[in-house]
Design a protein around this motif. Sequence first.
Motif, mmCIF file in Angstrom:
data_model
loop_
_atom_site.group_PDB
_atom_site.id
_atom_site.type_symbol
_atom_site.label_atom_id
_atom_site.label_comp_id
_atom_site.label_asym_id
_atom_site.label_seq_id
_atom_site.Cartn_x
_atom_site.Cartn_y
_atom_site.Cartn_z
ATOM 1 N N THR A 97 -3.191 -11.407 -6.608
ATOM 2 C CA THR A 97 -2.769 -11.120 -5.214
ATOM 3 C C THR A 97 -0.620 -11.279 -5.426
ATOM 4 O O THR A 97 -0.391 -11.548 -6.304
ATOM 5 C CB THR A 97 -3.024 -12.035 -3.834
ATOM 6 N N TRP A 98 0.102 -11.044 -4.820
ATOM 7 C CA TRP A 98 1.301 -10.988 -4.590
ATOM 8 C C TRP A 98 1.719 -12.659 -4.573
ATOM 9 O O TRP A 98 2.964 -12.183 -5.435
ATOM 10 C CB TRP A 98 2.114 -9.856 -3.528
ATOM 11 N N ASP A 99 1.365 -13.242 -4.228
ATOM 12 C CA ASP A 99 2.044 -14.152 -3.913
ATOM 13 C C ASP A 99 1.069 -15.114 -5.358
ATOM 14 O O ASP A 99 1.607 -16.763 -5.583
ATOM 15 C CB ASP A 99 1.721 -15.630 -3.296
ATOM 16 N N ALA A 100 0.695 -14.724 -6.142
ATOM 17 C CA ALA A 100 -0.287 -15.357 -7.408
ATOM 18 C C ALA A 100 -1.332 -16.819 -7.102
ATOM 19 O O ALA A 100 -1.617 -16.947 -7.943
ATOM 20 C CB ALA A 100 0.226 -15.828 -8.302
ATOM 21 N N LYS A 101 -1.928 -16.378 -5.745
ATOM 22 C CA LYS A 101 -2.586 -17.311 -5.152
ATOM 23 C C LYS A 101 -4.029 -16.826 -5.395
ATOM 24 O O LYS A 101 -5.005 -18.039 -5.151
ATOM 25 C CB LYS A 101 -2.452 -18.011 -3.608
ATOM 26 N N TYR A 102 -4.631 -16.236 -5.001
ATOM 27 C CA TYR A 102 -5.945 -15.468 -5.744
ATOM 28 C C TYR A 102 -6.274 -14.420 -6.722
ATOM 29 O O TYR A 102 -4.998 -13.858 -7.155
ATOM 30 C CB TYR A 102 -6.660 -14.921 -4.088
ATOM 31 N N LEU A 103 -7.111 -14.684 -7.254
ATOM 32 C CA LEU A 103 -7.092 -13.398 -8.346
ATOM 33 C C LEU A 103 -8.348 -12.244 -7.727
ATOM 34 O O LEU A 103 -9.517 -12.664 -7.204
ATOM 35 C CB LEU A 103 -7.955 -13.890 -9.558
ATOM 36 N N ILE A 104 -8.310 -10.936 -8.337
ATOM 37 C CA ILE A 104 -10.005 -10.080 -7.905
ATOM 38 C C ILE A 104 -10.301 -9.215 -9.584
ATOM 39 O O ILE A 104 -9.383 -8.618 -10.282
ATOM 40 C CB ILE A 104 -8.726 -8.843 -6.997
ATOM 41 N N PHE A 105 -11.316 -9.515 -9.349
ATOM 42 C CA PHE A 105 -12.050 -9.224 -10.690
ATOM 43 C C PHE A 105 -13.036 -8.262 -9.950
ATOM 44 O O PHE A 105 -13.684 -8.637 -9.547
ATOM 45 C CB PHE A 105 -12.696 -10.325 -11.327
ATOM 46 N N GLY A 106 -13.024 -7.276 -10.503
ATOM 47 C CA GLY A 106 -14.149 -5.487 -10.313
ATOM 48 C C GLY A 106 -15.281 -6.099 -10.937
ATOM 49 O O GLY A 106 -15.110 -5.783 -12.533
ATOM 50 N N ASP A 107 -16.211 -5.737 -10.771
ATOM 51 C CA ASP A 107 -17.292 -4.893 -10.895
ATOM 52 C C ASP A 107 -17.830 -3.605 -11.328
ATOM 53 O O ASP A 107 -17.528 -2.573 -10.687
ATOM 54 C CB ASP A 107 -19.164 -5.762 -10.301
ATOM 55 N N GLU A 108 -17.933 -3.390 -12.611
ATOM 56 C CA GLU A 108 -17.630 -1.837 -12.414
ATOM 57 C C GLU A 108 -19.319 -1.200 -12.982
ATOM 58 O O GLU A 108 -20.150 0.001 -12.877
ATOM 59 C CB GLU A 108 -17.235 -1.074 -13.814
ATOM 60 N N GLU A 109 -20.510 -2.072 -11.561
ATOM 61 C CA GLU A 109 -21.179 -1.475 -12.051
ATOM 62 C C GLU A 109 -21.612 -0.576 -11.422
ATOM 63 O O GLU A 109 -21.081 0.000 -10.224
ATOM 64 C CB GLU A 109 -22.761 -2.398 -10.628
ATOM 65 N N GLY A 110 -22.423 0.572 -11.542
ATOM 66 C CA GLY A 110 -22.849 2.207 -11.033
ATOM 67 C C GLY A 110 -21.459 2.938 -11.874
ATOM 68 O O GLY A 110 -21.737 4.990 -12.242
ATOM 69 N N GLY A 111 -20.469 2.339 -12.637
ATOM 70 C CA GLY A 111 -19.716 3.500 -13.274
ATOM 71 C C GLY A 111 -19.561 3.539 -14.064
ATOM 72 O O GLY A 111 -18.696 4.769 -14.661
ATOM 73 N N ALA A 112 -19.599 2.725 -15.481
ATOM 74 C CA ALA A 112 -19.559 2.706 -16.826
ATOM 75 C C ALA A 112 -20.782 3.239 -17.152
ATOM 76 O O ALA A 112 -22.381 3.083 -16.764
ATOM 77 C CB ALA A 112 -19.346 1.566 -17.624
ATOM 78 N N ALA A 113 -21.041 3.666 -18.708
ATOM 79 C CA ALA A 113 -22.781 4.211 -18.963
ATOM 80 C C ALA A 113 -23.618 3.024 -19.231
ATOM 81 O O ALA A 113 -24.418 3.582 -19.406
ATOM 82 C CB ALA A 113 -22.217 4.824 -20.293
ATOM 83 N N VAL A 114 -22.591 2.272 -19.467
ATOM 84 C CA VAL A 114 -23.463 0.780 -20.152
ATOM 85 C C VAL A 114 -24.221 0.144 -18.877
ATOM 86 O O VAL A 114 -24.948 -0.724 -18.586
ATOM 87 C CB VAL A 114 -23.036 0.062 -20.442
ATOM 88 N N THR A 115 -23.734 0.405 -17.633
ATOM 89 C CA THR A 115 -24.525 0.180 -15.652
ATOM 90 C C THR A 115 -26.216 0.880 -16.121
ATOM 91 O O THR A 115 -26.185 1.651 -16.103
ATOM 92 C CB THR A 115 -23.128 0.207 -14.990
ATOM 93 N N HIS A 116 -26.248 0.657 -14.771
ATOM 94 C CA HIS A 116 -26.689 1.602 -13.835
ATOM 95 C C HIS A 116 -27.437 2.737 -13.572
ATOM 96 O O HIS A 116 -27.579 3.531 -13.415
ATOM 97 C CB HIS A 116 -27.884 0.370 -12.817
ATOM 98 N N GLY A 117 -25.437 3.407 -13.070
ATOM 99 C CA GLY A 117 -25.284 4.213 -12.472
ATOM 100 C C GLY A 117 -24.851 4.298 -11.142
ATOM 101 O O GLY A 117 -25.821 3.730 -10.241
ATOM 102 N N CYS A 118 -24.777 5.792 -10.545
ATOM 103 C CA CYS A 118 -25.228 5.511 -9.059
ATOM 104 C C CYS A 118 -26.270 6.439 -8.225
ATOM 105 O O CYS A 118 -26.560 7.004 -9.203
ATOM 106 C CB CYS A 118 -23.488 6.430 -8.903
ATOM 107 N N ASN A 119 -26.492 5.824 -6.771
ATOM 108 C CA ASN A 119 -27.367 5.935 -7.177
ATOM 109 C C ASN A 119 -29.030 6.199 -6.785
ATOM 110 O O ASN A 119 -29.738 6.680 -7.653
ATOM 111 C CB ASN A 119 -27.224 7.441 -6.184
ATOM 112 N N THR A 120 -28.883 4.515 -7.425
ATOM 113 C CA THR A 120 -29.983 4.410 -8.918
ATOM 114 C C THR A 120 -30.796 3.172 -7.707
ATOM 115 O O THR A 120 -32.573 2.498 -8.434
ATOM 116 C CB THR A 120 -29.818 3.722 -10.072
ATOM 117 N N GLY A 121 -30.601 2.783 -6.610
ATOM 118 C CA GLY A 121 -30.623 1.538 -5.733
ATOM 119 C C GLY A 121 -30.203 0.462 -5.798
ATOM 120 O O GLY A 121 -30.468 -0.377 -5.809
ATOM 121 N N THR A 122 -29.906 -0.034 -7.965
ATOM 122 C CA THR A 122 -28.790 -0.808 -7.686
ATOM 123 C C THR A 122 -27.486 -0.986 -7.289
ATOM 124 O O THR A 122 -26.319 -0.216 -6.397
ATOM 125 C CB THR A 122 -28.499 -0.405 -9.230
ATOM 126 N N PRO A 123 -26.985 -1.917 -6.679
ATOM 127 C CA PRO A 123 -26.296 -2.142 -5.440
ATOM 128 C C PRO A 123 -24.645 -1.757 -6.229
ATOM 129 O O PRO A 123 -24.855 -1.912 -7.502
ATOM 130 C CB PRO A 123 -26.153 -3.509 -5.130
#
Length: 230
Positions: A97-123
Amino acid sequence: TQPDDEETDSECSPNHFKLSIVSVPFRSPQSARVINEPNISPANGCHDITAFIELKVAAGACLTEGQLYDISNPANPRVTHHIYNPLINFWHSASFTWDAKYLIFGDEEGGAAVTHGCNTGTPPGAAWFHERARPEQPVGRFVQDRVQAPEGDVICTTHNYNILPTTDGRYLFASAFYEAGTGMVDFDGVRGRSPGPPLLVGQAASEVGYFDAQDTDGAGEADTWSSYWY
């Protein structure tokens, strides 16, 4: 390069367990060179690393875990925290965050070849919020749940985002969501929340606006790869 059947090419190994620190002389950038390759085990390697220069800290999304670094000596970063979350399929991005108090980590589930892909029933992939001072457990998450009519699918992954600098102190981030286009997410609800087990974390964030470049009512496939506030 593909290694043959009888030997393994170390240059092709996805498990290199290191960072590469590159020195780039401003007056002769052609002289750039790797000056250090610190070990970041047990992580395989890092997809994205973001530095907060003023505080001499950095955060890394390191495929299998999140990491925090002390970069007081930028040529020799030191891992201060290993962050684990069994609900994250593929650690993709890390931001402060702009004040460095919080972090955001992203999960690429659905977006990468090593994940389950979009629209497969996986969140779909989520954005997870952590206090920088106590980063071991998340304080909230955001999951893109906008329905893509007419198929009724939920699309897709929080991908390549950054934090909006604000004058009123609110926490907002802009993100690409692949087929769900670009979204602006208000995560001011993380303030004051206590860290807890990942399975019990609530939303603490909501989408306050979006633009689907292909069809603004949410239908269609925008396939938006990156979105930034600027």
